[in-house]
Design a protein around this motif. Structure first.
Motif, mmCIF file in Angstrom:
data_model
loop_
_atom_site.group_PDB
_atom_site.id
_atom_site.type_symbol
_atom_site.label_atom_id
_atom_site.label_comp_id
_atom_site.label_asym_id
_atom_site.label_seq_id
_atom_site.Cartn_x
_atom_site.Cartn_y
_atom_site.Cartn_z
ATOM 1 N N UNK A 20 0.683 -1.227 0.004
ATOM 2 C CA UNK A 20 0.119 -0.056 0.040
ATOM 3 C C UNK A 20 0.987 1.201 -0.026
ATOM 4 N N UNK A 21 2.059 1.025 -0.570
ATOM 5 C CA UNK A 21 2.754 2.236 -0.480
ATOM 6 C C UNK A 21 3.413 2.739 -1.862
ATOM 7 N N UNK A 22 3.575 4.053 -2.056
ATOM 8 C CA UNK A 22 4.155 4.673 -3.366
ATOM 9 C C UNK A 22 5.337 5.551 -2.812
ATOM 10 N N UNK A 47 -0.271 17.689 -5.153
ATOM 11 C CA UNK A 47 -0.801 16.688 -6.077
ATOM 12 C C UNK A 47 -0.908 15.383 -5.527
ATOM 13 N N UNK A 48 0.181 14.754 -5.090
ATOM 14 C CA UNK A 48 0.240 13.585 -4.374
ATOM 15 C C UNK A 48 -0.705 13.435 -3.295
ATOM 16 N N UNK A 50 -3.457 15.124 -2.668
ATOM 17 C CA UNK A 50 -4.836 15.294 -3.451
ATOM 18 C C UNK A 50 -5.271 13.990 -3.817
ATOM 19 N N UNK A 51 -4.445 13.183 -4.476
ATOM 20 C CA UNK A 51 -4.893 11.971 -5.062
ATOM 21 C C UNK A 51 -5.008 10.662 -4.325
ATOM 22 N N UNK A 52 -3.992 10.875 -3.399
ATOM 23 C CA UNK A 52 -3.798 9.361 -2.583
ATOM 24 C C UNK A 52 -4.602 9.643 -1.331
ATOM 25 N N UNK A 76 -0.822 4.415 1.527
ATOM 26 C CA UNK A 76 -2.060 4.669 0.805
ATOM 27 C C UNK A 76 -3.396 4.383 1.964
ATOM 28 N N UNK B 26 8.739 7.501 -9.633
ATOM 29 C CA UNK B 26 7.696 7.266 -8.848
ATOM 30 C C UNK B 26 7.623 5.672 -9.116
ATOM 31 N N UNK B 27 7.309 5.085 -7.976
ATOM 32 C CA UNK B 27 7.225 3.628 -8.067
ATOM 33 C C UNK B 27 6.260 3.034 -7.022
ATOM 34 N N UNK B 28 5.625 2.118 -7.339
ATOM 35 C CA UNK B 28 4.761 1.016 -6.484
ATOM 36 C C UNK B 28 4.776 -0.295 -6.895
ATOM 37 N N UNK B 29 4.225 -0.950 -5.928
ATOM 38 C CA UNK B 29 4.127 -2.495 -6.139
ATOM 39 C C UNK B 29 3.041 -2.574 -6.945
ATOM 40 N N UNK B 32 -0.860 -3.087 -5.960
ATOM 41 C CA UNK B 32 -1.764 -1.980 -5.492
ATOM 42 C C UNK B 32 -2.710 -1.508 -6.613
ATOM 43 N N UNK B 36 -6.138 6.162 -10.014
ATOM 44 C CA UNK B 36 -5.813 7.524 -10.441
ATOM 45 C C UNK B 36 -4.367 7.668 -10.768
ATOM 46 N N UNK B 40 -2.701 11.210 -11.814
ATOM 47 C CA UNK B 40 -1.772 11.862 -10.965
ATOM 48 C C UNK B 40 -0.138 12.286 -11.549
ATOM 49 N N UNK B 43 -0.512 15.226 -13.895
ATOM 50 C CA UNK B 43 -0.425 16.337 -12.992
ATOM 51 C C UNK B 43 0.981 16.888 -12.491
ATOM 52 N N UNK B 44 1.671 15.776 -12.001
ATOM 53 C CA UNK B 44 3.091 15.819 -11.438
ATOM 54 C C UNK B 44 3.938 16.499 -12.614
ATOM 55 N N UNK B 47 3.315 19.953 -13.032
ATOM 56 C CA UNK B 47 4.055 21.078 -12.110
ATOM 57 C C UNK B 47 5.614 21.110 -12.582
#
Lengths: 78, 78
Positions: A20-22, A47-48, A50-52, A76, B26-29, B32, B36, B40, B43-44, B47
């Protein structure tokens, strides 16, 4: 992608938490003059958030002779 | 920070170019569910573009069994 396995594995306290992690990392060489860096970081974090709808955001900054890094870990919402 | 030295060194084509570069990862498993994520990311990127007035932004996405990553390399305007 061993890089990410290492980063995630070294930090996770449980398998569930890891899932559950970014992670976001922003890096540049120290030699660059980026006067807008703080403002840009803040806006990226907004931004992060807002979305997460993050439960928890951990922010670490690090710098050495050559590099500045910003590392953001987002737990998350379930 | 050997991590960053390796990332920067493996890619730079000249010392000057390396100095004028920001890197965002930006990384995630994969496990998950982040519906969005695309919005996201966009939007990043907006910026980053707004602040850096980047000459060039390279975006790479990668995924394997465990992780999804987004890597953004920004060549800064001089």
């Amino acid at each position: 992608m061993n890089l990410w396995e290492n980063i995630f594995k070294s930090k996770k306290s449980s398998a569930q938490e890891a899932k559950d992690r970014l992670t976001l990392i922003l890096a540049h060489e120290r030699a660059i003059n980026v006067p807008y860096m703080e403002a840009m970081k803040q806006e990226i974090l907004e931004v992060i958030k807002k979305y997460t709808k993050a439960q928890k955001i951990d922010i670490k900054t690090d710098s050495n002779q050559d590099f500045n890094t910003l590392e953001v870990e987002i737990l998350l919402q379930k």
